[in-house]
Design a protein around this motif. Structure first.
Motif, PDB file in Angstrom:
ATOM      1  N   MET A   1      15.047   5.977  64.352  1.00 26.12           N
ATOM      2  CA  MET A   1      14.224   7.130  63.945  1.00 26.12           C
ATOM      3  C   MET A   1      12.842   7.029  64.580  1.00 26.12           C
ATOM      4  O   MET A   1      12.305   7.994  65.127  1.00 26.12           O
ATOM      5  CB  MET A   1      14.124   7.175  62.412  1.00 26.12           C
ATOM      6  CG  MET A   1      13.272   8.317  61.889  1.00 26.12           C
ATOM      7  SD  MET A   1      11.562   7.858  61.579  1.00 26.12           S
ATOM      8  CE  MET A   1      11.184   8.866  60.191  1.00 26.12           C
ATOM      9  N   TYR A 142      13.709  13.414  54.933  1.00 25.36           N
ATOM     10  CA  TYR A 142      14.525  12.475  55.705  1.00 25.36           C
ATOM     11  C   TYR A 142      15.339  11.545  54.804  1.00 25.36           C
ATOM     12  O   TYR A 142      16.489  11.244  55.073  1.00 25.36           O
ATOM     13  CB  TYR A 142      13.621  11.662  56.636  1.00 25.36           C
ATOM     14  CG  TYR A 142      14.377  10.829  57.658  1.00 25.36           C
ATOM     15  CD1 TYR A 142      14.887  11.415  58.815  1.00 25.36           C
ATOM     16  CD2 TYR A 142      14.590   9.476  57.463  1.00 25.36           C
ATOM     17  CE1 TYR A 142      15.586  10.673  59.750  1.00 25.36           C
ATOM     18  CE2 TYR A 142      15.295   8.716  58.388  1.00 25.36           C
ATOM     19  CZ  TYR A 142      15.780   9.316  59.530  1.00 25.36           C
ATOM     20  OH  TYR A 142      16.492   8.579  60.454  1.00 25.36           O
ATOM     21  N   TYR A 143      14.703  11.108  53.711  1.00 20.52           N
ATOM     22  CA  TYR A 143      15.371  10.175  52.797  1.00 20.52           C
ATOM     23  C   TYR A 143      15.926  10.861  51.538  1.00 20.52           C
ATOM     24  O   TYR A 143      16.387  10.171  50.624  1.00 20.52           O
ATOM     25  CB  TYR A 143      14.401   9.052  52.393  1.00 20.52           C
ATOM     26  CG  TYR A 143      14.097   8.097  53.526  1.00 20.52           C
ATOM     27  CD1 TYR A 143      14.988   7.087  53.881  1.00 20.52           C
ATOM     28  CD2 TYR A 143      12.918   8.208  54.250  1.00 20.52           C
ATOM     29  CE1 TYR A 143      14.704   6.217  54.927  1.00 20.52           C
ATOM     30  CE2 TYR A 143      12.627   7.345  55.292  1.00 20.52           C
ATOM     31  CZ  TYR A 143      13.529   6.346  55.631  1.00 20.52           C
ATOM     32  OH  TYR A 143      13.247   5.482  56.672  1.00 20.52           O
ATOM     33  N   CYS A 186       8.971  20.444  61.188  1.00 27.64           N
ATOM     34  CA  CYS A 186       9.321  20.184  59.786  1.00 27.64           C
ATOM     35  C   CYS A 186       8.305  20.877  58.883  1.00 27.64           C
ATOM     36  O   CYS A 186       7.561  20.249  58.131  1.00 27.64           O
ATOM     37  CB  CYS A 186       9.366  18.676  59.524  1.00 27.64           C
ATOM     38  SG  CYS A 186      10.227  18.241  57.987  1.00 27.64           S
ATOM     39  N   CYS A 193      15.005  22.947  62.004  1.00 27.94           N
ATOM     40  CA  CYS A 193      15.819  21.728  62.083  1.00 27.94           C
ATOM     41  C   CYS A 193      16.571  21.597  63.400  1.00 27.94           C
ATOM     42  O   CYS A 193      16.813  20.482  63.875  1.00 27.94           O
ATOM     43  CB  CYS A 193      16.796  21.671  60.910  1.00 27.94           C
ATOM     44  SG  CYS A 193      15.967  21.594  59.303  1.00 27.94           S
ATOM     45  N   GLN A 199      16.697  14.890  63.368  1.00 18.84           N
ATOM     46  CA  GLN A 199      17.615  15.663  62.506  1.00 18.84           C
ATOM     47  C   GLN A 199      18.912  14.932  62.203  1.00 18.84           C
ATOM     48  O   GLN A 199      19.475  15.027  61.116  1.00 18.84           O
ATOM     49  CB  GLN A 199      17.919  17.007  63.180  1.00 18.84           C
ATOM     50  CG  GLN A 199      18.966  17.858  62.505  1.00 18.84           C
ATOM     51  CD  GLN A 199      19.985  18.386  63.493  1.00 18.84           C
ATOM     52  OE1 GLN A 199      20.942  17.711  63.839  1.00 18.84           O
ATOM     53  NE2 GLN A 199      19.746  19.604  63.958  1.00 18.84           N
ATOM     54  N   CYS A 202      18.744  12.859  59.122  1.00 15.65           N
ATOM     55  CA  CYS A 202      17.971  13.436  58.012  1.00 15.65           C
ATOM     56  C   CYS A 202      18.907  13.804  56.867  1.00 15.65           C
ATOM     57  O   CYS A 202      19.780  14.663  57.013  1.00 15.65           O
ATOM     58  CB  CYS A 202      17.201  14.662  58.490  1.00 15.65           C
ATOM     59  SG  CYS A 202      16.294  15.509  57.171  1.00 15.65           S
ATOM     60  N   THR A 210      16.910  21.154  52.912  1.00 11.07           N
ATOM     61  CA  THR A 210      15.614  21.249  53.597  1.00 11.07           C
ATOM     62  C   THR A 210      14.735  22.373  53.052  1.00 11.07           C
ATOM     63  O   THR A 210      13.512  22.316  53.157  1.00 11.07           O
ATOM     64  CB  THR A 210      15.813  21.452  55.114  1.00 11.07           C
ATOM     65  OG1 THR A 210      16.681  22.581  55.320  1.00 11.07           O
ATOM     66  CG2 THR A 210      16.407  20.212  55.758  1.00 11.07           C
TER      67      THR A 210
END
Length: 338
Positions: A1, A142-143, A186, A193, A199, A202, A210
């Protein structure tokens, strides 16, 4: 990443004047100006500010009024005062050289963890996070973090995540990559995206969240104040008062205004303080001005004095004074009306 983000940043980074070099003074000025303000708005202010104060020593030796004049219209004026005070500290404590250590930078007025991290990583290459709203949003997506990023404990959690991500990485490129990714791809609403360099992994994208994340619910108590604001004139001069230190718009100039119910009450309040009579000439305009935690509703009236008193200025003299944005609106409305 990290590698994907850094590579993307190096190929797509936005062109800003403060990215021309790694001078910590330049980066400091830009980061303070960028607090609560868009990049497009900041660019001309940044260039004009450095034309007038090209070194920390020049900024430190200037008067606060000169600094405010260069800041006029940029808003959140306490930032300018903190810059001025910190410049004087740097001259006295660090011989005019911007400090190198993170904790020394953090100790300067108006600098928090984000700004200290940005300066440390961009100017000195230190592996320090710079976590702002963009980073909170990107990491949340992302997480797939479903916690409220407005809460301090969640912000600390994200800070620790970023701290681990930048270990043994180009922290300057990573932090600035995060800034650019948040600003251009973002985005808070409808992120792009399909163009995102990270991505693939993600979790918000994978789970179609999102447009839901981040959760960002702030509790804000907003104060609304209604004023009668007086354009008080005698011939070609205008009465201005300077705000006292320590309050909202400290040391900036503005027109007299009272929290009263009518222009007639304004006249009475003015007579009590100045022992002068006013003639009500006209209602000019109603103006709304929004601060971060309060809103002013200014009902602007034109009043005329029978003779000149202390604190009156011509339009040419007003141009040299730091006038608050709210009262610049008032002056423009009056000049348009006349």
């Amino acid at each position: 990443m990290q590698k994907q983000l850094i590579q993307w940043y190096q190929q797509n980074k936005r062109d800003f004047p403060w990215r021309k070099d790694q001078d910590p003074y330049h980066i400091w000025i830009s980061e303070i100006m960028l607090q609560q303000t868009t990049t497009e708005t900041v660019i001309p202010y940044y260039e004009r500010f450095l034309e007038n104060f090209s070194t920390i020593e020049e900024l430190a030796s200037a008067s606060l009024e000169e600094v405010y004049k260069m800041w006029e219209g940029l808003g959140y004026y306490r930032r300018a005062k903190h810059l001025h005070e910190s410049a004087q500290i740097i001259v006295e404590k660090y011989q005019g050289k911007f400090p190198y250590e993170y904790n020394d930078i953090l100790s300067l007025k108006g600098i928090g963890e984000y700004t200290a991290g940005a300066i440390s990583s961009i100017a000195y290459g230190k592996q320090v996070p710079a976590v702002d709203g963009n980073v909170l949003r990107i990491i949340s997506r992302y997480y797939l973090l479903k916690e409220n990023i407005a809460e301090t404990k969640v912000q600390k959690k994200i800070y620790q995540i970023v701290q681990e991500l930048i270990l043994n990485q180009d922290a300057s490129a990573f932090n600035q990559g995060m800034m650019d990714l948040g600003a251009t791809i973002c985005k808070p609403v409808h992120p792009l995206c399909s163009r995102c360099p990270i991505q693939k992994e993600c979790l918000a994208f994978k789970n179609k969240q999102t447009d839901v994340l981040p959760i960002n619910i702030k509790k804000i108590k907003k104060q609304e104040i209604s004023y009668i604001t007086g354009i008080i004139t005698y011939q070609d001069k205008y009465l201005l008062i300077q705000n006292p230190p320590g309050g909202l718009l400290e040391n900036f100039y503005g027109f007299v205004q009272y929290d009263v119910e009518s222009p007639y009450s304004f006249v009475s309040s003015f007579q009590e303080k100045y022992h002068q009579d006013l003639i009500i000439q006209a209602h000019i305009k109603d103006i709304k001005h929004v601060f971060s935690h309060r809103t002013w509703f200014m009902h602007v009236y034109h009043f005329v004095l029978e003779h000149e008193i202390e604190g009156m200025y011509t339009l040419e003299e007003i141009e040299a004074l730091p006038l608050s944005t709210a009262h610049l609106k008032v002056l423009k409305a009056y000049l348009k009306f006349m």
